[in-house]
Design a protein around this motif. Structure first.
Motif, short mmCIF file in Angstrom:
data_model
loop_
_atom_site.label_atom_id
_atom_site.label_comp_id
_atom_site.label_asym_id
_atom_site.label_seq_id
_atom_site.Cartn_x
_atom_site.Cartn_y
_atom_site.Cartn_z
N ALA A 17 -56.14 27.66 14.46
CA ALA A 17 -55.66 27.78 13.49
C ALA A 17 -55.49 26.04 14.46
CB ALA A 17 -54.57 28.55 14.55
N TYR A 18 -55.35 25.67 14.82
CA TYR A 18 -55.46 23.70 15.37
C TYR A 18 -56.57 22.87 14.30
CZ TYR A 18 -51.23 24.18 18.65
OH TYR A 18 -49.96 24.16 19.25
N THR A 19 -57.84 23.55 14.71
CA THR A 19 -59.07 23.03 13.99
C THR A 19 -58.39 23.05 12.69
OG1 THR A 19 -59.80 23.76 15.54
CG2 THR A 19 -61.04 22.87 13.62
N THR A 20 -57.98 23.86 11.82
CA THR A 20 -57.00 24.39 10.67
C THR A 20 -56.32 22.74 10.77
OG1 THR A 20 -57.84 26.33 10.37
CG2 THR A 20 -56.44 25.28 8.56
N CYS A 21 -54.63 22.78 11.22
CA CYS A 21 -54.45 21.85 11.39
C CYS A 21 -54.03 20.32 11.40
CB CYS A 21 -52.64 21.80 11.47
SG CYS A 21 -51.74 23.31 11.81
N ARG A 22 -55.52 20.53 12.61
CA ARG A 22 -56.26 19.33 12.40
C ARG A 22 -56.86 18.18 10.82
NH1 ARG A 22 -61.13 16.06 14.03
NH2 ARG A 22 -60.21 14.23 15.63
N GLU A 23 -57.90 19.66 10.37
CA GLU A 23 -58.78 19.16 9.00
C GLU A 23 -57.85 18.86 8.00
OE1 GLU A 23 -60.64 22.90 8.49
OE2 GLU A 23 -62.24 22.27 10.13
N LEU A 24 -56.35 19.41 7.93
CA LEU A 24 -55.75 19.11 7.00
C LEU A 24 -55.17 18.00 7.18
CD1 LEU A 24 -53.38 22.11 6.33
CD2 LEU A 24 -54.47 21.51 4.70
N ASN A 25 -54.77 17.12 8.59
CA ASN A 25 -54.14 15.58 8.48
C ASN A 25 -55.60 14.70 8.10
OD1 ASN A 25 -52.91 14.03 10.26
ND2 ASN A 25 -52.30 14.53 11.18
N ALA A 26 -56.55 15.70 8.77
CA ALA A 26 -57.52 13.84 8.36
C ALA A 26 -57.84 14.39 6.98
CB ALA A 26 -58.32 14.97 9.61
N ARG A 27 -57.82 15.09 5.94
CA ARG A 27 -57.66 15.21 4.98
C ARG A 27 -57.31 14.60 3.84
NH1 ARG A 27 -60.13 19.50 4.98
NH2 ARG A 27 -58.32 21.12 3.81
N HIS A 28 -55.85 14.59 4.27
CA HIS A 28 -54.34 14.46 3.31
C HIS A 28 -53.74 13.11 3.89
CE1 HIS A 28 -55.03 17.19 0.81
NE2 HIS A 28 -55.75 18.92 1.85
N GLY A 29 -53.44 13.51 5.14
CA GLY A 29 -53.16 12.40 6.11
C GLY A 29 -53.25 10.92 6.64
N ARG A 30 -54.03 10.71 5.65
CA ARG A 30 -55.40 9.08 6.61
C ARG A 30 -54.11 8.63 7.17
NH1 ARG A 30 -59.41 8.30 1.04
NH2 ARG A 30 -59.96 10.94 1.07
N THR A 31 -53.34 7.04 7.40
CA THR A 31 -52.52 6.92 7.80
C THR A 31 -51.93 7.65 9.05
OG1 THR A 31 -52.25 4.83 5.90
CG2 THR A 31 -51.05 5.06 7.87
N TYR A 32 -52.25 8.23 8.85
CA TYR A 32 -50.76 9.19 9.88
C TYR A 32 -51.93 9.06 10.47
CZ TYR A 32 -47.42 12.42 11.12
OH TYR A 32 -46.56 13.20 12.33
N PHE A 33 -53.08 10.14 10.13
CA PHE A 33 -54.37 10.65 10.51
C PHE A 33 -54.43 9.43 11.96
CE2 PHE A 33 -58.68 11.36 12.01
CZ PHE A 33 -58.84 13.28 12.64
N LEU A 34 -54.62 8.32 10.94
CA LEU A 34 -55.42 6.77 11.88
C LEU A 34 -54.54 7.04 13.34
CD1 LEU A 34 -57.21 4.10 12.74
CD2 LEU A 34 -55.32 3.50 10.79
N ALA A 35 -53.22 6.75 13.00
CA ALA A 35 -51.87 6.70 13.93
C ALA A 35 -51.81 8.48 15.15
CB ALA A 35 -50.85 6.68 13.78
N THR A 36 -52.63 8.82 14.72
CA THR A 36 -51.85 9.82 15.32
C THR A 36 -53.25 10.21 16.64
OG1 THR A 36 -51.37 12.18 13.90
CG2 THR A 36 -52.55 12.67 15.94
N ARG A 37 -54.59 9.10 16.26
CA ARG A 37 -55.44 8.92 17.14
C ARG A 37 -55.55 7.93 18.18
NH1 ARG A 37 -59.76 11.72 17.77
NH2 ARG A 37 -61.29 10.52 17.38
N LEU A 38 -54.56 7.88 18.09
CA LEU A 38 -53.89 6.61 19.32
C LEU A 38 -52.84 7.55 20.41
CD1 LEU A 38 -52.54 3.17 17.09
CD2 LEU A 38 -54.80 3.47 18.43
N LEU A 39 -52.93 8.42 20.11
CA LEU A 39 -51.52 9.04 21.09
C LEU A 39 -53.22 10.06 22.06
CD1 LEU A 39 -49.49 11.36 18.95
CD2 LEU A 39 -48.82 9.93 20.38
N ALA A 40 -52.18 10.42 23.63
CA ALA A 40 -53.17 10.94 24.45
C ALA A 40 -53.34 12.27 23.69
CB ALA A 40 -52.33 11.25 25.49
N ARG A 41 -54.68 12.47 24.24
CA ARG A 41 -55.83 13.66 23.68
C ARG A 41 -54.83 14.94 23.34
NH1 ARG A 41 -60.26 12.17 26.07
NH2 ARG A 41 -62.26 10.31 24.47
#
Length: 320
Positions: A19-43
Motif C-alpha cells: 500500500a505504501y509503495t503504491t502511494c510512493r509511486e504516485l508521489n514520484a510520478r505526479h509530484g516531482r518537486t514535492y517528491f524531491l523535497a520528501t527525499r530530504l526527510l528521514a527515511r
C-alpha cells in the motif's frame, strides 16, 4: 530504496508495504518537486508523506481526470465511495484499497485529525459544479479544504519544537501558497476544464474577465491587462509565503531542510512567471533541473547533519 524507508518506519506487514509503495509511486510520478523535497526527510517519515500525497492525488484525479464519459453525478459518486472507504478504514483500522490502507495507518500512527480529510473531500466536491470564485473569501472556502488542511495533516508527521497549535497557521499558509502557485502556473489548463481559480473581483479590477482569459488562451499569449492581473496575484501569493516562512523554524530540525526546499522550489515557480513577464499562456512555468540541484544539494547536507544530531532509531507512534 522504498524498502529501506519502510524498514526505517517499522512497517513490515506485506499488504501495508504494498500500500505504501503504491502511494510512493504516485508521489514520484505526479509530484516531482514535492517528491524531491520528501527525499530530504528521514527515511522513517517518508512513507507517511507518501500516504498523505497518495490519497490526495487519488481523489484529485477522480475530479480532474474522470474520463470522457463521466458525468458530475458519477464523479460525485466516486468521491462518496472514497469517503466511505476512508470512514470504514478509520473504523476497522484496515482497507483493501491501497491508498486508503496506507492513509489509515498513517492517520492512526501520527494521530492526525480525521476532520481534515472530510474538509478535503468537501473541496473536491466543489470542483464538480463551481467554475469560478467571485471573491478571495469564496476562494478561501475552497483552498481551506484543498490546501490548508494538507499543511495541517503534515505537521504531526514532520514534528514541531513548539506547541502544534502555534505551528498550525504557518503550516496552513504554506499549503495555501503552494496551491495558489499551482493556480497561477496552470491558468491555461484550468481554463481547458472551464475553471478559473483566480478571484473574479480581483481580475475585474484590471479589466479582466473570463472571456478575456479564453481569448488569451486561444491566442497563446496574455495581453497587458492579464499580465497586470497575474502580477497582482503573484504579489498576493508571495505575501502568503511570507506568512509561512516562520513556520520552518517551528519544525523539528531534521524536517526543516525538506520544507525549506519545497518552499524555495515552489516559490521559484513565481520567479519563472515573473521572468515570463507574467504571460501564463506562453508556456508552463517550470523550475529547471539546475536550480532544483542548487537548492536541493545544500539542503541535503543540512538534512544529513540534522539527522545525525537528532537520531531516532524508530519514530514515535504506534509501530506496526
Amino acid at each position: 530504496m522504498s524498502r529501506r524507508e519502510l524498514q526505517a518506519a517499522g512497517i513490515t506487514d506485506p499488504a501495508l508495504c504494498r500500500a505504501y509503495t503504491t502511494c510512493r509511486e504516485l508521489n514520484a510520478r505526479h509530484g516531482r518537486t514535492y517528491f524531491l523535497a520528501t527525499r530530504l526527510l528521514a527515511r522513517a517519515r517518508r512513507p507517511a508523506v507518501h500516504a498523505l500525497y497518495g490519497f490526495a492525488r487519488y481523489v484529485d484525479d477522480l475530479v480532474d481526470e474522470p474520463g470522457p464519459e463521466a458525468t458530475a453525478e458519477a464523479v460525485g459518486g466516486r468521491i462518496d465511495e472514497a469517503e466511505r472507504q476512508l470512514a470504514e478504514g478509520m473504523t476497522t483500522g484496515r482497507s483493501d484499497y491501497p491508498v486508503v490502507a496506507a492513509l489509515v495507518h498513517t492517520v492512526d500512527r501520527y494521530e492526525i485529525d480525521p476532520a481534515l480529510f472530510s474538509a478535503f473531500l468537501r473541496s473536491m466536491r466543489m470542483d464538480l459544479d463551481v467554475r469560478e470564485y467571485p471573491t478571495r473569501a469564496d476562494l478561501e472556502q475552497y483552498t481551506y479544504g484543498s490546501a490548508r488542511v494538507i499543511g495541517l495533516q503534515m505537521l504531526p508527521v514532520l514534528g514541531t519544537v513548539v506547541d502544534r497549535t502555534e505551528a498550525a497557521p504557518p503550516a496552513a499558509a504554506l499549503g495555501e501558497a503552494f496551491q495558489l502557485t499551482n493556480f497561477l502556473r496552470d491558468v491555461a489548463e484550468d481554463l481547458d476544464r472551464d475553471r478559473v481559480y483566480l478571484p473574479v473581483d480581483e481580475l475585474v479590477a484590471f479589466g479582466v474577465d473570463r472571456d478575456r482569459l479564453f481569448w488569451c488562451r486561444e491566442r497563446g499569449r496574455a495581453d497587458t491587462a492579464v499580465r497586470r492581473a497575474v502580477a497582482d496575484q503573484v504579489a498576493t501569493t508571495r505575501a502568503i509565503y511570507r506568512q509561512a516562512v516562520p513556520g520552518v523554524a517551528m519544525l523539528r530540525p531534521e524536517a526543516r531542510p525538506c520544507i525549506s526546499t519545497a518552499l524555495a522550489l515552489y516559490s521559484g515557480i513565481l520567479d519563472r512567471i515573473e521572468a515570463m513577464d507574467h504571460d501564463v499562456f506562453a508556456g508552463r512555468a517550470r523550475v529547471g533541473t539546475a536550480r532544483k540541484a542548487r537548492v536541493a544539494a545544500p539542503a541535503l547536507v543540512r538534512a544529513v547533519w540534522a539527522r545525525h544530531r537528532t537520531h531516532h532509531p524508530v519514530e514515535e507512534g504506534h509501530q506496526r
